[in-house]
Design an enzyme around this catalytic site. Structure first.
Site, PDB file in Angstrom:
ATOM      1  N   SER A 111       0.838  -1.194   0.000  1.00 22.38           N
ATOM      2  CA  SER A 111       0.000   0.000   0.000  1.00 22.38           C
ATOM      3  C   SER A 111       0.871   1.241   0.000  1.00 22.38           C
ATOM      4  O   SER A 111       1.931   1.265   0.635  1.00 22.38           O
ATOM      5  CB  SER A 111      -0.907   0.039   1.233  1.00 22.38           C
ATOM      6  OG  SER A 111      -1.529   1.313   1.304  1.00 22.38           O
TER       7      SER A 111
ATOM      8  N   TYR B  83      -2.016  -0.594   9.957  1.00 17.57           N
ATOM      9  CA  TYR B  83      -2.059  -0.981   8.536  1.00 17.57           C
ATOM     10  C   TYR B  83      -0.714  -0.684   7.863  1.00 17.57           C
ATOM     11  O   TYR B  83      -0.166  -1.530   7.142  1.00 17.57           O
ATOM     12  CB  TYR B  83      -3.185  -0.207   7.858  1.00 17.57           C
ATOM     13  CG  TYR B  83      -3.390  -0.519   6.397  1.00 17.57           C
ATOM     14  CD1 TYR B  83      -3.843  -1.771   5.970  1.00 17.57           C
ATOM     15  CD2 TYR B  83      -3.164   0.455   5.421  1.00 17.57           C
ATOM     16  CE1 TYR B  83      -4.047  -2.040   4.625  1.00 17.57           C
ATOM     17  CE2 TYR B  83      -3.377   0.198   4.074  1.00 17.57           C
ATOM     18  CZ  TYR B  83      -3.815  -1.051   3.684  1.00 17.57           C
ATOM     19  OH  TYR B  83      -4.025  -1.317   2.343  1.00 17.57           O
TER      20      TYR B  83
HETATM   21  P1  NDP Z   1     -11.733  -5.359  -1.435  1.00 19.66           P
HETATM   22  O1  NDP Z   1     -12.323  -5.185  -0.087  1.00 19.66           O
HETATM   23  O2  NDP Z   1     -12.374  -4.711  -2.603  1.00 19.66           O
HETATM   24  O3  NDP Z   1     -11.587  -6.927  -1.773  1.00 19.66           O
HETATM   25  C1  NDP Z   1     -11.003  -7.737  -0.833  1.00 19.66           C
HETATM   26  C2  NDP Z   1     -10.823  -9.122  -1.415  1.00 19.66           C
HETATM   27  O4  NDP Z   1      -9.977  -9.855  -0.539  1.00 19.66           O
HETATM   28  C3  NDP Z   1     -12.097  -9.898  -1.505  1.00 19.66           C
HETATM   29  O5  NDP Z   1     -11.969 -10.845  -2.541  1.00 19.66           O
HETATM   30  C4  NDP Z   1     -12.174 -10.577  -0.139  1.00 19.66           C
HETATM   31  O6  NDP Z   1     -12.944 -11.763  -0.118  1.00 19.66           O
HETATM   32  C5  NDP Z   1     -10.725 -10.913   0.059  1.00 19.66           C
HETATM   33  N1  NDP Z   1     -10.322 -11.000   1.451  1.00 19.66           N
HETATM   34  C6  NDP Z   1     -10.456 -10.075   2.417  1.00 19.66           C
HETATM   35  N2  NDP Z   1      -9.949 -10.527   3.570  1.00 19.66           N
HETATM   36  C7  NDP Z   1      -9.487 -11.774   3.319  1.00 19.66           C
HETATM   37  C8  NDP Z   1      -8.869 -12.761   4.092  1.00 19.66           C
HETATM   38  N3  NDP Z   1      -8.623 -12.572   5.399  1.00 19.66           N
HETATM   39  N4  NDP Z   1      -8.534 -13.930   3.512  1.00 19.66           N
HETATM   40  C9  NDP Z   1      -8.792 -14.152   2.195  1.00 19.66           C
HETATM   41  N5  NDP Z   1      -9.382 -13.256   1.414  1.00 19.66           N
HETATM   42  C10 NDP Z   1      -9.725 -12.076   1.966  1.00 19.66           C
HETATM   43  O7  NDP Z   1     -10.205  -4.886  -1.273  1.00 19.66           O
HETATM   44  P2  NDP Z   1      -9.226  -4.148  -2.302  1.00 19.66           P
HETATM   45  O8  NDP Z   1      -9.346  -4.759  -3.630  1.00 19.66           O
HETATM   46  O9  NDP Z   1      -9.422  -2.685  -2.145  1.00 19.66           O
HETATM   47  O10 NDP Z   1      -7.795  -4.470  -1.656  1.00 19.66           O
HETATM   48  C11 NDP Z   1      -6.961  -5.506  -2.173  1.00 19.66           C
HETATM   49  C12 NDP Z   1      -5.538  -5.281  -1.662  1.00 19.66           C
HETATM   50  O11 NDP Z   1      -5.087  -4.002  -2.091  1.00 19.66           O
HETATM   51  C13 NDP Z   1      -5.424  -5.278  -0.136  1.00 19.66           C
HETATM   52  O12 NDP Z   1      -4.224  -5.907   0.258  1.00 19.66           O
HETATM   53  C14 NDP Z   1      -5.378  -3.794   0.205  1.00 19.66           C
HETATM   54  O13 NDP Z   1      -4.715  -3.566   1.418  1.00 19.66           O
HETATM   55  C15 NDP Z   1      -4.594  -3.265  -0.987  1.00 19.66           C
HETATM   56  N6  NDP Z   1      -4.760  -1.849  -1.255  1.00 19.66           N
HETATM   57  C16 NDP Z   1      -5.980  -1.321  -1.609  1.00 19.66           C
HETATM   58  C17 NDP Z   1      -6.101   0.022  -1.861  1.00 19.66           C
HETATM   59  C18 NDP Z   1      -7.404   0.656  -2.240  1.00 19.66           C
HETATM   60  O14 NDP Z   1      -7.463   1.897  -2.262  1.00 19.66           O
HETATM   61  N7  NDP Z   1      -8.441  -0.108  -2.557  1.00 19.66           N
HETATM   62  C19 NDP Z   1      -4.943   0.934  -1.756  1.00 19.66           C
HETATM   63  C20 NDP Z   1      -3.714   0.275  -1.398  1.00 19.66           C
HETATM   64  C21 NDP Z   1      -3.648  -1.061  -1.162  1.00 19.66           C
HETATM   65  P3  NDP Z   1     -14.398 -11.792   0.619  1.00 19.66           P
HETATM   66  O15 NDP Z   1     -15.318 -10.984  -0.238  1.00 19.66           O
HETATM   67  O16 NDP Z   1     -14.770 -13.230   0.694  1.00 19.66           O
HETATM   68  O17 NDP Z   1     -14.178 -11.155   1.983  1.00 19.66           O
END
Ligand code: NDP
Length: 248
Positions: free
Chosen positions: A143, A157
């Site tokens: 991130s 985080y």
């Molecule tokens: P979303 O909330 O849109 O999607 C999260 C995804 O991860 C879903 O598929 C969810 O599955 C899955 N997930 C969540 N927790 C777990 C877990 N404990 N084990 C397995 N699967 C899990 O998140 P983003 O797409 O926004 O984020 C993806 C990555 O990008 C993360 O690592 C986040 O920290 C990083 N990021 C995001 C940013 C943003 O602005 N969006 C900025 C910087 C980094 P389910 O639906 O079943 O929970």
């Protein structure tokens, strides 16, 4: 885009059912990869992404595996190899985003965040390292706030995401002799359920970027796909910002 860029290769994307992970899974499949994806609880979204991948003529596998579970996640790596035949690309995407005053977040939250954001990618990478052939790829999603922590409440985080830098560089050294590259992509604010572009703080967040806008999940996926491709064979141990200038 070359539809055969990844043909004959298999990828595993953690948290591949929504947001950035889903975009990465679909982009790799569009380039010809078979794709396994994990999710935590939203089975319908995972099944929908898997169906789209099958619709592209690729094989897909949706696996329920909480990244905080030290047994389920390595088992997902092994299941990918058992059912799809091999593993070439691991994308450590699933993450836990918790904010709050450091005085109020308890140790249980620390343990849970570290389990999902740090231990999970480490255990998945370790399991993948036993399976990846030469030319293999490990790509983690960090991130931008690990580099520029723009407002209070991000300590936990940011510290978990910072750990991925050390992991990436260490793994790049460990696995380089086998021709495996390991890289870290740092998204900026990206329009997903976790950080919607019309959310309550979105105007402020948008203002932190040089481009003045949120990114789309597909824009993050494009860089992940590049790093996963043969064209990036000499890129390893890199920390790559895809953040609209959030950190400039
Ligand atoms: P979303 O909330 O849109 O999607 C999260 C995804 O991860 C879903 O598929 C969810 O599955 C899955 N997930 C969540 N927790 C777990 C877990 N404990 N084990 C397995 N699967 C899990 O998140 P983003 O797409 O926004 O984020 C993806 C990555 O990008 C993360 O690592 C986040 O920290 C990083 N990021 C995001 C940013 C943003 O602005 N969006 C900025 C910087 C980094 P389910 O639906 O079943 O929970």
């Amino acid at each position: 885009m070359d539809e055969n860029e990844f043909s004959g290769r298999t990828a595993l994307v953690t948290g591949g059912s929504r947001g950035i992970g889903a975009a990465v899974a679909l982009r790799l499949a569009a380039g010809g990869a078979d794709v396994a994806l994990t999710y935590r609880e939203d089975e319908d979204s995972a099944a929908a992404v898997a169906d789209k991948i099958r619709g592209m003529g690729r094989r897909a596998l949706a696996i329920r595996a909480d990244s905080g579970d030290p047994v389920a996640l390595p088992a997902a790596v092994d299941r990918t190899v058992a059912e799809l035949g091999r593993l070439d690309i691991l994308v450590n995407n699933a993450g836990r985003y918790v904010t709050g005053p450091v005085e109020e977040l308890d140790q249980a939250e620390f343990d849970r965040s570290v389990a999902v954001n740090v231990r999970g990618p480490y255990l998945a990478s370790r399991a993948a390292a036993r399976q990846l052939p030469g030319g293999g790829r490990i790509i983690s999603i960090g991130s931008q706030v690990a580099d520029r922590t723009v407002f209070p409440g991000l300590t936990l985080y940011a510290l978990t995401k910072s750990a991925l830098t050390g992991m990436t560089k260490g793994l790049a050294r460990d696995l380089g002799p086998r021709g495996i590259t390991v890289n870290l992509v740092l998204p900026g604010p990206t329009d997903t359920d976790a950080n919607p572009a019309d959310g309550p703080f979105s105007e402020t967040i948008r203002g932190f970027t040089a481009l003045g806008r949120y990114g789309e999940p597909a824009e993050i996926a494009e860089t992940v796909a590049h790093v996963a491709s043969g064209a990036a064979a000499y890129v390893t141990g890199a920390v790559i910002h895809v953040d609209g200038g959030f950190t400039v």
